[in-house]
Scaffold this motif. Structure first.
Motif, PDB file in Angstrom:
ATOM      1  N   ASN A 166      17.048  17.157  -3.003  1.00  0.00           N
ATOM      2  CA  ASN A 166      15.921  17.137  -3.947  1.00  0.00           C
ATOM      3  C   ASN A 166      14.961  15.993  -3.639  1.00  0.00           C
ATOM      4  O   ASN A 166      13.738  16.164  -3.698  1.00  0.00           O
ATOM      5  N   ALA A 167      15.506  14.829  -3.326  1.00  0.00           N
ATOM      6  CA  ALA A 167      14.652  13.692  -2.971  1.00  0.00           C
ATOM      7  C   ALA A 167      13.870  13.993  -1.699  1.00  0.00           C
ATOM      8  O   ALA A 167      12.663  13.720  -1.617  1.00  0.00           O
ATOM      9  N   LEU A 168      14.538  14.571  -0.718  1.00  0.00           N
ATOM     10  CA  LEU A 168      13.861  14.936   0.536  1.00  0.00           C
ATOM     11  C   LEU A 168      12.768  15.969   0.270  1.00  0.00           C
ATOM     12  O   LEU A 168      11.652  15.845   0.790  1.00  0.00           O
ATOM     13  N   GLY A 170       0.782  -1.233   0.000  1.00  0.00           N
ATOM     14  CA  GLY A 170       0.000   0.000   0.000  1.00  0.00           C
ATOM     15  C   GLY A 170       0.809   1.275   0.000  1.00  0.00           C
ATOM     16  O   GLY A 170       0.235   2.371  -0.040  1.00  0.00           O
ATOM     17  N   ALA A 171       2.123   1.202   0.037  1.00  0.00           N
ATOM     18  CA  ALA A 171       2.963   2.402   0.091  1.00  0.00           C
ATOM     19  C   ALA A 171       3.038   3.090  -1.262  1.00  0.00           C
ATOM     20  O   ALA A 171       2.896   2.459  -2.313  1.00  0.00           O
ATOM     21  N   GLU A 172       3.290   4.381  -1.223  1.00  0.00           N
ATOM     22  CA  GLU A 172       3.611   5.153  -2.419  1.00  0.00           C
ATOM     23  C   GLU A 172       5.041   5.656  -2.255  1.00  0.00           C
ATOM     24  O   GLU A 172       5.305   6.533  -1.427  1.00  0.00           O
ATOM     25  N   VAL A 173       5.971   5.087  -3.004  1.00  0.00           N
ATOM     26  CA  VAL A 173       7.361   5.544  -2.962  1.00  0.00           C
ATOM     27  C   VAL A 173       7.434   6.796  -3.826  1.00  0.00           C
ATOM     28  O   VAL A 173       7.318   6.722  -5.048  1.00  0.00           O
ATOM     29  N   VAL A 174       7.591   7.955  -3.173  1.00  0.00           N
ATOM     30  CA  VAL A 174       7.534   9.231  -3.898  1.00  0.00           C
ATOM     31  C   VAL A 174       8.909   9.733  -4.309  1.00  0.00           C
ATOM     32  O   VAL A 174       9.013  10.571  -5.211  1.00  0.00           O
ATOM     33  N   ALA A 175       9.964   9.238  -3.668  1.00  0.00           N
ATOM     34  CA  ALA A 175      11.326   9.654  -4.028  1.00  0.00           C
ATOM     35  C   ALA A 175      12.308   8.593  -3.549  1.00  0.00           C
ATOM     36  O   ALA A 175      12.055   7.899  -2.563  1.00  0.00           O
ATOM     37  N   THR A 176      13.416   8.475  -4.282  1.00  0.00           N
ATOM     38  CA  THR A 176      14.476   7.560  -3.885  1.00  0.00           C
ATOM     39  C   THR A 176      15.817   8.293  -3.928  1.00  0.00           C
ATOM     40  O   THR A 176      15.976   9.287  -4.652  1.00  0.00           O
ATOM     41  N   PHE A 177      16.771   7.769  -3.165  1.00  0.00           N
ATOM     42  CA  PHE A 177      18.130   8.308  -3.166  1.00  0.00           C
ATOM     43  C   PHE A 177      19.088   7.197  -2.777  1.00  0.00           C
ATOM     44  O   PHE A 177      18.823   6.444  -1.836  1.00  0.00           O
ATOM     45  N   SER A 178      20.193   7.103  -3.502  1.00  0.00           N
ATOM     46  CA  SER A 178      21.239   6.133  -3.195  1.00  0.00           C
ATOM     47  C   SER A 178      22.555   6.873  -2.999  1.00  0.00           C
ATOM     48  O   SER A 178      22.948   7.675  -3.856  1.00  0.00           O
ATOM     49  N   LEU A 179      23.223   6.608  -1.890  1.00  0.00           N
ATOM     50  CA  LEU A 179      24.521   7.218  -1.592  1.00  0.00           C
ATOM     51  C   LEU A 179      25.609   6.169  -1.779  1.00  0.00           C
ATOM     52  O   LEU A 179      25.740   5.253  -0.958  1.00  0.00           O
ATOM     53  N   PRO A 180      26.391   6.265  -2.846  1.00  0.00           N
ATOM     54  CA  PRO A 180      27.469   5.296  -3.066  1.00  0.00           C
ATOM     55  C   PRO A 180      28.682   5.601  -2.188  1.00  0.00           C
ATOM     56  O   PRO A 180      28.824   6.710  -1.669  1.00  0.00           O
ATOM     57  N   SER A 181      29.539   4.619  -2.047  1.00  0.00           N
ATOM     58  CA  SER A 181      30.837   4.793  -1.368  1.00  0.00           C
ATOM     59  C   SER A 181      30.698   5.613  -0.087  1.00  0.00           C
ATOM     60  O   SER A 181      31.296   6.673   0.064  1.00  0.00           O
ATOM     61  N   PHE A 182      29.906   5.098   0.833  1.00  0.00           N
ATOM     62  CA  PHE A 182      29.577   5.824   2.059  1.00  0.00           C
ATOM     63  C   PHE A 182      30.808   6.409   2.739  1.00  0.00           C
ATOM     64  O   PHE A 182      30.802   7.580   3.129  1.00  0.00           O
ATOM     65  N   ASN A 183      31.840   5.630   2.893  1.00  0.00           N
ATOM     66  CA  ASN A 183      33.018   6.094   3.639  1.00  0.00           C
ATOM     67  C   ASN A 183      33.745   7.243   2.955  1.00  0.00           C
ATOM     68  O   ASN A 183      34.428   8.022   3.628  1.00  0.00           O
ATOM     69  N   ASP A 184      33.582   7.383   1.650  1.00  0.00           N
ATOM     70  CA  ASP A 184      34.202   8.490   0.913  1.00  0.00           C
ATOM     71  C   ASP A 184      33.284   9.701   0.808  1.00  0.00           C
ATOM     72  O   ASP A 184      33.762  10.820   0.610  1.00  0.00           O
ATOM     73  N   ASN A 185      31.985   9.488   0.888  1.00  0.00           N
ATOM     74  CA  ASN A 185      31.016  10.553   0.612  1.00  0.00           C
ATOM     75  C   ASN A 185      30.231  11.052   1.823  1.00  0.00           C
ATOM     76  O   ASN A 185      29.341  11.880   1.665  1.00  0.00           O
ATOM     77  N   PHE A 186      30.558  10.560   3.006  1.00  0.00           N
ATOM     78  CA  PHE A 186      29.789  10.931   4.189  1.00  0.00           C
ATOM     79  C   PHE A 186      30.728  11.230   5.348  1.00  0.00           C
ATOM     80  O   PHE A 186      31.730  10.545   5.530  1.00  0.00           O
ATOM     81  N   SER A 187      30.397  12.250   6.109  1.00  0.00           N
ATOM     82  CA  SER A 187      31.104  12.542   7.358  1.00  0.00           C
ATOM     83  C   SER A 187      30.064  13.010   8.372  1.00  0.00           C
ATOM     84  O   SER A 187      28.881  13.133   8.050  1.00  0.00           O
ATOM     85  N   GLU A 188      30.506  13.295   9.569  1.00  0.00           N
ATOM     86  CA  GLU A 188      29.582  13.784  10.606  1.00  0.00           C
ATOM     87  C   GLU A 188      28.890  15.082  10.182  1.00  0.00           C
ATOM     88  O   GLU A 188      27.812  15.404  10.664  1.00  0.00           O
ATOM     89  N   GLU A 189      29.503  15.815   9.261  1.00  0.00           N
ATOM     90  CA  GLU A 189      28.903  17.060   8.757  1.00  0.00           C
ATOM     91  C   GLU A 189      27.847  16.791   7.692  1.00  0.00           C
ATOM     92  O   GLU A 189      27.099  17.674   7.324  1.00  0.00           O
ATOM     93  N   GLY A 190      27.825  15.570   7.144  1.00  0.00           N
ATOM     94  CA  GLY A 190      26.827  15.233   6.146  1.00  0.00           C
ATOM     95  C   GLY A 190      27.430  14.659   4.888  1.00  0.00           C
ATOM     96  O   GLY A 190      28.534  14.108   4.901  1.00  0.00           O
ATOM     97  N   ILE A 191      26.720  14.814   3.782  1.00  0.00           N
ATOM     98  CA  ILE A 191      27.166  14.296   2.487  1.00  0.00           C
ATOM     99  C   ILE A 191      28.215  15.260   1.935  1.00  0.00           C
ATOM    100  O   ILE A 191      27.984  16.472   1.854  1.00  0.00           O
ATOM    101  N   LEU A 192      29.358  14.731   1.548  1.00  0.00           N
ATOM    102  CA  LEU A 192      30.494  15.547   1.140  1.00  0.00           C
ATOM    103  C   LEU A 192      30.446  15.961  -0.330  1.00  0.00           C
ATOM    104  O   LEU A 192      30.777  17.102  -0.660  1.00  0.00           O
ATOM    105  N   ASP A 193      30.060  15.073  -1.211  1.00  0.00           N
ATOM    106  CA  ASP A 193      29.996  15.367  -2.634  1.00  0.00           C
ATOM    107  C   ASP A 193      28.813  16.300  -2.908  1.00  0.00           C
ATOM    108  O   ASP A 193      27.667  15.987  -2.554  1.00  0.00           O
ATOM    109  N   GLU A 194      29.083  17.451  -3.514  1.00  0.00           N
ATOM    110  CA  GLU A 194      28.038  18.466  -3.721  1.00  0.00           C
ATOM    111  C   GLU A 194      26.899  17.967  -4.609  1.00  0.00           C
ATOM    112  O   GLU A 194      25.735  18.270  -4.357  1.00  0.00           O
ATOM    113  N   GLY A 195      27.220  17.198  -5.652  1.00  0.00           N
ATOM    114  CA  GLY A 195      26.177  16.665  -6.525  1.00  0.00           C
ATOM    115  C   GLY A 195      25.263  15.697  -5.792  1.00  0.00           C
ATOM    116  O   GLY A 195      24.036  15.754  -5.934  1.00  0.00           O
TER     117      GLY A 195
END
Length: 177
Positions: free
Chosen positions: A167-169, A135-160
């Motif tokens: 945008n998904a949020l 019954g769900a409606e999936v309205v947006a999706t997002f995939s974050l590759p290479s977590f250890n390279d693209n994520f820190s305590e400050e958030g997502i590092l890669d601007e794109g």
């Protein structure tokens, strides 16, 4: 103001998908958010015998009530061998036994991440196909590759990727209006 339930499909105490969920919820304002750490919610492996013998656990009924009390879900699924984890699939199995349409009318922001370059896209695709059956409606999706390279305590590092996540949020939040 919408009620949003947020959790990861992982029961790991060090879940990177839960870290992505926490980042995502930190960006949401003017909504009532409940975040669940699934590492604190063990469920036995589903079996019809166990269901007949013991019924449904209080923690399962509570999770279903939390889902039913929300307007939307922020969900990030982990990946094991290209599929959702056995833990998450088990949770879905139990929930669907209580009520096949346990996600009826629920908007979903579906995400995934992994340490690899695909970012859990295999699991994301499986779950994106599966949730509407409940019954769900999936309205947006997002995939974050290479977590250890693209994520820190400050958030997502890669601007794109950061912009893609926002945008998904935004699409998800706009669907709740």
């Amino acid at each position: 103001m919408a009620a949003i339930l947020a959790f990861a499909g992982s029961n790991s105490s060090t879940s990177i998908n839960f870290k992505l969920v926490k980042l995502t919820t930190s960006l949401v304002q003017n909504h009532d958010i409940q975040t669940l750490n699934m590492a604190e919610h063990p469920f036995p492996m589903f079996s019809e015998d166990l269901e007949k013998e013991k019924g449904y656990a209080a923690s399962l009924k509570e999770l279903k009530a939390n889902i039913n009390g929300s307007d939307g879900l922020i969900l990030s699924v982990n990946e094991h061998n290209g599929n959702p984890s056995a833990y998450f699939k088990n949770v879905l199995d139990w929930l669907s036994r209580i009520d096949r349409k346990f996600l009826e009318g629920t908007k979903v922001l579906l995400m995934s991440t992994s340490g690899g370059k695909r970012g859990g896209k295999g699991s994301l695709a499986v779950v994106e196909n599966m949730l509407p059956r409940f019954g769900a409606e999936v309205v947006a999706t997002f995939s974050l590759p290479s977590f250890n390279d693209n994520f820190s305590e400050e958030g997502i590092l890669d601007e794109g990727l950061k912009e893609e996540h926002q945008n998904a949020l935004n699409t998800f939040l706009d669907s709740l209006k």
